[in-house]
Scaffold this active site. Structure first.
Site, PDB file in Angstrom:
ATOM      1  N   GLY A  83      38.612  36.219  37.140  1.00  0.00           N
ATOM      2  CA  GLY A  83      38.714  35.866  35.721  1.00  0.00           C
ATOM      3  C   GLY A  83      39.960  35.052  35.412  1.00  0.00           C
TER       4      GLY A  83
ATOM      5  N   GLU B  61      35.299  37.703  43.572  1.00  0.00           N
ATOM      6  CA  GLU B  61      34.406  38.752  43.037  1.00  0.00           C
ATOM      7  C   GLU B  61      33.440  39.296  44.084  1.00  0.00           C
ATOM      8  OE1 GLU B  61      35.174  35.938  41.521  1.00  0.00           O
ATOM      9  OE2 GLU B  61      35.434  36.233  39.363  1.00  0.00           O
TER      10      GLU B  61
ATOM     11  N   ALA C 262      39.903  39.806  36.093  1.00  0.00           N
ATOM     12  CA  ALA C 262      39.582  40.835  35.110  1.00  0.00           C
ATOM     13  C   ALA C 262      40.150  42.152  35.623  1.00  0.00           C
ATOM     14  CB  ALA C 262      38.072  40.940  34.964  1.00  0.00           C
TER      15      ALA C 262
HETATM   16  N1  CO8 Z   1      42.739  44.462  38.052  1.00  0.00           N
HETATM   17  C1  CO8 Z   1      43.518  45.546  37.901  1.00  0.00           C
HETATM   18  N2  CO8 Z   1      44.699  45.704  38.521  1.00  0.00           N
HETATM   19  C2  CO8 Z   1      45.098  44.744  39.362  1.00  0.00           C
HETATM   20  C3  CO8 Z   1      44.343  43.583  39.590  1.00  0.00           C
HETATM   21  C4  CO8 Z   1      43.106  43.447  38.878  1.00  0.00           C
HETATM   22  N3  CO8 Z   1      42.318  42.359  38.979  1.00  0.00           N
HETATM   23  N4  CO8 Z   1      45.005  42.797  40.477  1.00  0.00           N
HETATM   24  C5  CO8 Z   1      46.138  43.453  40.786  1.00  0.00           C
HETATM   25  N5  CO8 Z   1      46.201  44.625  40.115  1.00  0.00           N
HETATM   26  C6  CO8 Z   1      47.268  45.627  40.168  1.00  0.00           C
HETATM   27  C7  CO8 Z   1      47.211  46.442  41.458  1.00  0.00           C
HETATM   28  O1  CO8 Z   1      46.245  47.471  41.360  1.00  0.00           O
HETATM   29  C8  CO8 Z   1      48.626  46.933  41.553  1.00  0.00           C
HETATM   30  O2  CO8 Z   1      48.791  48.011  40.649  1.00  0.00           O
HETATM   31  P1  CO8 Z   1      49.508  49.397  41.162  1.00  0.00           P
HETATM   32  O3  CO8 Z   1      50.905  48.975  41.482  1.00  0.00           O
HETATM   33  O4  CO8 Z   1      49.391  50.285  39.976  1.00  0.00           O
HETATM   34  O5  CO8 Z   1      48.739  49.827  42.359  1.00  0.00           O
HETATM   35  C9  CO8 Z   1      49.445  45.768  41.002  1.00  0.00           C
HETATM   36  O6  CO8 Z   1      48.542  44.981  40.224  1.00  0.00           O
HETATM   37  C10 CO8 Z   1      50.027  44.892  42.091  1.00  0.00           C
HETATM   38  O7  CO8 Z   1      48.973  44.494  42.933  1.00  0.00           O
HETATM   39  P2  CO8 Z   1      49.035  44.657  44.541  1.00  0.00           P
HETATM   40  O8  CO8 Z   1      49.885  45.821  44.913  1.00  0.00           O
HETATM   41  O9  CO8 Z   1      47.627  44.645  45.060  1.00  0.00           O
HETATM   42  O10 CO8 Z   1      49.818  43.313  44.923  1.00  0.00           O
HETATM   43  P3  CO8 Z   1      49.687  42.455  46.273  1.00  0.00           P
HETATM   44  O11 CO8 Z   1      50.756  41.441  46.208  1.00  0.00           O
HETATM   45  O12 CO8 Z   1      49.623  43.356  47.448  1.00  0.00           O
HETATM   46  O13 CO8 Z   1      48.246  41.724  46.146  1.00  0.00           O
HETATM   47  C11 CO8 Z   1      46.492  40.487  45.013  1.00  0.00           C
HETATM   48  C12 CO8 Z   1      48.013  40.833  45.105  1.00  0.00           C
HETATM   49  C13 CO8 Z   1      46.065  39.763  46.281  1.00  0.00           C
HETATM   50  C14 CO8 Z   1      46.286  39.612  43.799  1.00  0.00           C
HETATM   51  C15 CO8 Z   1      45.700  41.820  44.887  1.00  0.00           C
HETATM   52  O14 CO8 Z   1      46.271  42.605  43.843  1.00  0.00           O
HETATM   53  C16 CO8 Z   1      44.248  41.631  44.572  1.00  0.00           C
HETATM   54  O15 CO8 Z   1      43.461  41.334  45.451  1.00  0.00           O
HETATM   55  N6  CO8 Z   1      43.876  41.806  43.272  1.00  0.00           N
HETATM   56  C17 CO8 Z   1      42.484  41.716  42.863  1.00  0.00           C
HETATM   57  C18 CO8 Z   1      42.029  40.278  42.758  1.00  0.00           C
HETATM   58  C19 CO8 Z   1      40.581  40.227  42.351  1.00  0.00           C
HETATM   59  O16 CO8 Z   1      39.699  40.717  43.042  1.00  0.00           O
HETATM   60  N7  CO8 Z   1      40.284  39.589  41.194  1.00  0.00           N
HETATM   61  C20 CO8 Z   1      38.943  39.482  40.668  1.00  0.00           C
HETATM   62  C21 CO8 Z   1      38.652  40.604  39.731  1.00  0.00           C
HETATM   63  S1  CO8 Z   1      36.950  40.616  39.151  1.00  0.00           S
HETATM   64  C22 CO8 Z   1      36.911  39.403  37.960  1.00  0.00           C
HETATM   65  O17 CO8 Z   1      37.891  38.790  37.671  1.00  0.00           O
HETATM   66  C23 CO8 Z   1      35.582  39.133  37.313  1.00  0.00           C
HETATM   67  C24 CO8 Z   1      35.735  38.243  36.068  1.00  0.00           C
HETATM   68  C25 CO8 Z   1      34.445  38.083  35.341  1.00  0.00           C
HETATM   69  C26 CO8 Z   1      34.593  38.410  33.855  1.00  0.00           C
HETATM   70  C27 CO8 Z   1      34.694  39.900  33.643  1.00  0.00           C
HETATM   71  C28 CO8 Z   1      34.733  40.242  32.177  1.00  0.00           C
HETATM   72  C29 CO8 Z   1      34.993  41.696  31.912  1.00  0.00           C
END
Ligand code: CO8
Length: 307
Positions: free
Chosen positions: A156, A179, A95
């Site tokens: 998500g 999460e 998400a």
């Molecule tokens: N949300 C928003 N932006 C994101 C997300 C995300 N989940 N994941 C990546 N991005 C963005 C980064 O902020 C970055 O943007 P910017 O260049 O503007 O800074 C861009 O994507 C590239 O990401 P990274 O630079 O971090 O890339 P890396 O290769 O270094 O890392 C990862 C990749 C490991 C995937 C890392 O981005 C990460 O850990 N992302 C978050 C993963 C996460 O925690 N996911 C769970 C989110 S919570 C959820 O899903 C709850 C669902 C329940 C339902 C909710 C309903 C509303």
């Protein structure tokens, strides 16, 4: 091979969908901002998540468009199955954290009131809006859905893949429910579907530690049906092929089979077996059953009319 993946850092893999997909989709996606839509087979709708800069993070707009595309597929009699995919780098990284981060839902002075974002709204309103519920639209599809996963399927994103009927994974796929690292828990089915898929101990380990697993581990644990060959776009090609095969069958039988398998999650064995028998019996009222069995006896391919 290590059990858990390390942070996925390769910049060789692409953020955007492959060129052939973008070209194919150009004329069909005009009203979508976050999706590419194409028909790699007249009977298959391919939905490609397309927020490359955010690794396909699932914001409200993207979810709304996925639902619109699913409605389009469900209402189009020519479409027999749907493939959902992302880019080589990310199916979906969860998400959209930036969209969610300021959401508040705290009890106010009275239990009848809650504060969500900056507005004070009643519990009844929160209940009626059914926050998060609409994520599950894909699980209510009658037509089969296949997730073709490359790269990150986190939070998500992993939940969205698990809402599909079949998951095929590229060797680069990474699955996880991180999460807990954000101070929350999975909210779109992760605690339930992951546990059904891989069992309590493994689901607990992933959800409580927030660790990821590789595609190979996801296959060994039964989260995905299989890992396909290496190479850009391979998992999508394979998923489209599976979707075409499904779409070539009698669609009434396909949807009845899907209904029966899904019922096994809800019903006790005895009730499930009864439902299966009833669906089985009812298929003898279809032209497709007559055609399928006649074609077998006449040693020819059946021509199903979905009647
Ligand atoms: N949300 C928003 N932006 C994101 C997300 C995300 N989940 N994941 C990546 N991005 C963005 C980064 O902020 C970055 O943007 P910017 O260049 O503007 O800074 C861009 O994507 C590239 O990401 P990274 O630079 O971090 O890339 P890396 O290769 O270094 O890392 C990862 C990749 C490991 C995937 C890392 O981005 C990460 O850990 N992302 C978050 C993963 C996460 O925690 N996911 C769970 C989110 S919570 C959820 O899903 C709850 C669902 C329940 C339902 C909710 C309903 C509303």
């Amino acid at each position: 091979m290590s059990l858990f993946t390390t942070k996925f850092t390769s910049r060789v893999v692409l953020n955007s969908p492959p060129f052939y997909l973008r070209k194919m989709a150009r004329n069909m996606s005009t009203h979508y901002q976050n999706l590419l839509i194409s028909r790699p087979d007249p009977a298959v709708l391919l939905i490609t998540l397309n927020r490359p800069k955010a690794l396909n993070a699932l914001n409200k707009a993207l979810i709304t468009e996925i639902h619109q595309a699913l409605d389009q597929a469900e209402n189009d009699p020519e479409i027999g199955s749907i493939v959902l995919t992302g880019s080589e780098r990310a199916f979906a990284a969860g998400a959209d954290i930036k969209e969610m981060k300021d959401k508040k839902c705290t009890p106010a002075i009275s239990h009848e009131k809650m504060i969500l974002t900056n507005d004070v709204i009643s519990v009844a309103e929160v209940y009626k809006s059914d926050f998060l519920h609409d994520w599950s639209r894909i699980t209510r599809m009658r037509k089969p859905t296949i997730a073709a996963v490359s790269g990150y399927a986190l939070g998500g994103g992993c939940e969205l893949a698990m809402m599909c009927d079949i998951i095929l994974a590229s060797p680069t796929a990474v699955f996880g429910q991180p999460e807990i690292n954000l101070g929350i828990i999975p909210g779109a089915g992760g605690t339930q579907r992951l546990t059904h898929a891989i069992g309590k101990s493994r689901a607990m380990e992933l959800i409580l530690t927030g660790r990821d697993i590789t595609a190979q581990m996801a296959e060994a644990w039964g989260l995905v049906s299989r890992v396909v060959g290496d190479g850009e776009g391979e998992v999508v090609k394979e998923a489209v092929q599976v979707a075409s095969t499904i779409a070539s069958k009698g669609q009434i039988a396909i949807q009845a089979a899907k209904e029966a398998v899904n019922a096994s999650y809800q019903l006790q064995l005895e009730e499930g077996l009864r439902l299966e028998r009833r669906l089985f019996h009812s298929l003898f009222a279809t032209k497709d059953q007559k055609e399928g069995m006649t074609a077998f006896a006449e040693k020819r391919k059946p021509v199903f009319t979905h009647l």
